[in-house]
Each structure stands twice: as structure tokens, then as C-alpha cells.
Write a protein that holds these residues in place. Structure first.
Motif, mmCIF file in Angstrom:
data_model
loop_
_atom_site.group_PDB
_atom_site.id
_atom_site.type_symbol
_atom_site.label_atom_id
_atom_site.label_comp_id
_atom_site.label_asym_id
_atom_site.label_seq_id
_atom_site.Cartn_x
_atom_site.Cartn_y
_atom_site.Cartn_z
ATOM 1 N N PRO A 1 0.799 -1.086 0.044
ATOM 2 C CA PRO A 1 -0.087 0.103 -0.128
ATOM 3 C C PRO A 1 0.787 1.273 -0.079
ATOM 4 O O PRO A 1 1.956 1.194 0.557
ATOM 5 N N ASP A 2 0.537 2.499 -0.466
ATOM 6 C CA ASP A 2 1.009 3.704 -0.407
ATOM 7 C C ASP A 2 1.325 4.173 0.994
ATOM 8 O O ASP A 2 2.311 4.571 1.363
ATOM 9 N N ILE A 3 0.268 3.967 1.563
ATOM 10 C CA ILE A 3 0.290 4.493 3.104
ATOM 11 C C ILE A 3 -0.294 3.399 3.956
ATOM 12 O O ILE A 3 -1.271 2.628 3.765
ATOM 13 N N LEU A 4 0.281 2.920 5.062
ATOM 14 C CA LEU A 4 -0.248 1.962 6.130
ATOM 15 C C LEU A 4 -0.502 2.822 7.368
ATOM 16 O O LEU A 4 0.498 3.274 8.194
ATOM 17 N N CYS A 5 -1.865 2.734 7.972
ATOM 18 C CA CYS A 5 -2.173 3.448 9.202
ATOM 19 C C CYS A 5 -2.235 2.185 10.270
ATOM 20 O O CYS A 5 -2.932 1.317 10.103
ATOM 21 N N LEU A 6 -1.392 2.065 11.252
ATOM 22 C CA LEU A 6 -1.424 1.411 12.385
ATOM 23 C C LEU A 6 -1.941 1.936 13.556
ATOM 24 O O LEU A 6 -1.889 2.893 14.099
ATOM 25 N N GLN A 7 -2.593 1.034 14.336
ATOM 26 C CA GLN A 7 -3.444 1.410 15.484
ATOM 27 C C GLN A 7 -2.684 0.201 16.726
ATOM 28 O O GLN A 7 -2.348 -0.746 16.373
ATOM 29 N N GLU A 8 -2.846 0.943 18.003
ATOM 30 C CA GLU A 8 -2.562 -0.123 19.270
ATOM 31 C C GLU A 8 -1.146 -0.720 18.846
ATOM 32 O O GLU A 8 -0.678 -1.694 19.019
ATOM 33 N N THR A 9 -0.493 0.303 18.673
ATOM 34 C CA THR A 9 1.333 -0.010 18.462
ATOM 35 C C THR A 9 2.056 -0.265 19.780
ATOM 36 O O THR A 9 3.104 -0.889 19.602
ATOM 37 N N LYS A 10 1.522 0.178 20.944
ATOM 38 C CA LYS A 10 2.030 -0.032 22.101
ATOM 39 C C LYS A 10 3.558 0.189 22.153
ATOM 40 O O LYS A 10 4.222 -0.795 22.716
ATOM 41 N N CYS A 11 3.910 1.338 21.555
ATOM 42 C CA CYS A 11 5.423 1.595 21.555
ATOM 43 C C CYS A 11 5.673 2.918 21.879
ATOM 44 O O CYS A 11 5.158 3.992 21.024
ATOM 45 N N PRO A 12 6.610 3.381 22.631
ATOM 46 C CA PRO A 12 6.985 5.079 22.718
ATOM 47 C C PRO A 12 7.748 5.273 21.640
ATOM 48 O O PRO A 12 8.374 4.416 20.641
ATOM 49 N N ASP A 13 7.569 6.585 21.059
ATOM 50 C CA ASP A 13 8.033 7.011 20.028
ATOM 51 C C ASP A 13 9.584 6.899 19.867
ATOM 52 O O ASP A 13 9.907 6.430 18.513
#
Length: 268
Positions: free
Chosen positions: A29-41
Motif C-alpha cells: 500500500p502507499d500508506i499504512l495506518c497502524l493502531q495499538e502500536t504499544k510503543c514509545p516514539d
């Protein structure tokens, strides 16, 4: 010209990084949106995505909970990381990109699950969820001749009767109660959003994006719910060519309980 966007509640991006890499290599995909990454930046595995060509990355994460990320093969600008309900949760990220001769505002959402008891008087998590949906009414499908809007994510509500395996049995189960479904649909229609998945797949057909970990055999029982959504402004919806629910991903090794949804657009 063509363009595609995917949304996926990954349930820990670091734990399931190999699955995301597998998905990106196969579907691109050109763009992937993830949720519930559970990860500090600071611990987000950006290098792994950059190696696959997703060099434009916007993240809003926190340790152990929540978190959203938008990964792109084309330039994106971060617009907002909104703190809905002033809870300090990382549940929203908006970015802007160009496609099809227009500028598109993309919202990536992770709506609260709401706990187990569908009574806001005794369950603060459910109260939070209803308040969150109410506050989302401010997020509208802005568009004109040169701009459009897309909203994707795990909205944690299955609004239609055919979005759950049993409408009757789930009417009092969080994610399909009338107060949730009516609230979400009121927010969607009031904001001018088009439910792209149901524009492509008739409402009469059953459609799921989530299957519980509790099922001994998720595929055989097929007790799913459509918790993940793709909405667009009307002008972007007019360019939609296909929506694909990657059901097979639920059967991958150590999977998320959600599967990716891909929306593909074509431009003359």
C-alpha cells in the motif's frame, strides 16, 4: 494513476514487526495506518519500514498502551496529534498528503474499546468511549475541488447488523450496543463521511475484520465483528476502485486479532 491506503490494528508493532513487513512486501500500500502500536516514539522500529521504502513516518505512541502510526511511501506532513477527552492517550494522528491532484487530510484513529459492561454509570471505560465518539463529531469530512478527507482506524464499533456474527446475541455486548452504533453512525453521517467499505461491499453481506483470541478455531466458528473502518469525503469516495479485507492475515503466525483493510483508488 492509482493510490492505496491500508489500516491495521497490529496489537504491538514490535512484537508483530515480521507480520507487518510480510504484509508490506506482499500488498505494497502507499500508506499504512497502524493502531495499538504499544510503543514509545523513541523505540518505534522506523528503520525496518524505511528499508521497505516507507521513509515518511508519523508516530504517536506510548509505552504498553494505545498508540498510532502512519507509514508512507510518499511525503506526508503531520497536522495534529489530538488528545481526545484530555486523557493523555495516544489515539489520534492526522497527516496530509497529495494524491489524484488534490490534498488529502488523513485521520488515523484508535477508539477506546470500552471495557466489558455497557453501562456508563458503573463502567468508566464505557463512559470514556461514548465521550470519545461524541468528541469525534468535530472531525468532519472537509473537501472541495482541491482537497479531500480520509478517516481510518480501529473504531471498536460494529455498526450494522451484518457487521457482527449475531446481531441478537451482541445487542448487549460492548461494540454493538445501540448507544454505540447509533452514536457512531450519527457522527459519521453528521460529519459527511462515506463508509467506503459498505459502499463497495453491500450492507446485506456479512463483513468482519476482527476475530477474538478466545475462539478455539476462529475460522471455523467465524464469530467476527467489523471493528475497523475506512471513511472518506464524497469526492474521494468517487475515486474508490476496490476495498479488500485481508482475512488470511488472521491465520498468520502469532497474529493480531484484527486484519488489515486496504482501500484502492484510481484517478483518470
Amino acid at each position: 494513476m492509482s493510490f492505496s491506503i491500508a489500516t491495521w490494528n497490529i496489537n504491538s508493532v514490535r512484537l508483530r514487526l515480521p507480520l507487518v513487513e510480510q504484509f508490506l512486501k506482499r500488498y505494497q500500500p502507499d500508506i499504512l495506518c497502524l493502531q495499538e502500536t504499544k510503543c514509545p516514539d523513541e523505540f518505534f522500529p522506523a528503520e525496518a519500514f524505511e528499508a521497505l521504502g516507507y521513509s515518511h513516518i508519523a508516530i504517536s505512541g506510548q509505552k504498553g498502551y494505545h498508540g498510532v502510526a502512519t507509514l508512507s511511501r510518499r511525503p506526508i506532513d503531520i497536522v495534529e496529534k489530538r488528545d481526545f477527552c484530555k486523557m493523555g492517550d495516544r489515539r489520534h494522528l492526522s497527516t496530509r498528503f497529495s494524491a489524484g491532484g488534490r490534498t488529502v487530510l488523513l485521520h488515523n484513529f484508535y477508539v477506546p474499546a470500552g471495557g466489558d459492561e455497557p453501562d456508563p454509570a458503573i463502567n468508566p471505560k464505557f463512559r470514556h468511549k461514548l465521550d470519545f465518539i461524541a468528541e469525534m463529531r468535530d472531525v468532519r469530512a472537509g473537501h472541495d475541488g482541491e482537497s479531500g478527507s480520509i478517516l481510518v482506524g480501529d473504531l471498536n464499533i460494529a455498526p450494522l447488523e451484518t457487521d457482527v456474527w449475531s446481531h441478537k446475541q451482541l445487542l448487549k455486548v460492548v461494540s454493538h450496543t445501540p448507544v454505540e452504533t447509533e452514536g457512531l453512525e450519527s457522527m459519521r453521517t453528521g460529519g459527511g463521511w462515506t463508509d467506503l467499505m459498505r459502499a463497495h461491499i453491500p450492507p446485506e453481506e456479512r463483513l468482519y475484520t476482527w476475530w477474538s483470541y478466545r475462539a478455539r478455531d476462529w475460522e471455523a466458528s467465524d464469530r467476527g465483528r467489523r471493528l475497523d473502518h475506512v471513511w472518506t469525503s464524497p469526492n474521494v469516495a468517487a475515486d474508490m476502485r476496490e476495498v479488500e479485507v485481508v482475512r488470511a492475515a488472521r491465520g498468520w503466525e502469532r497474529p493480531s486479532d484484527h486484519v488489515p483493510v486496504i482501500a484502492r483508488f484510481g484517478y483518470e
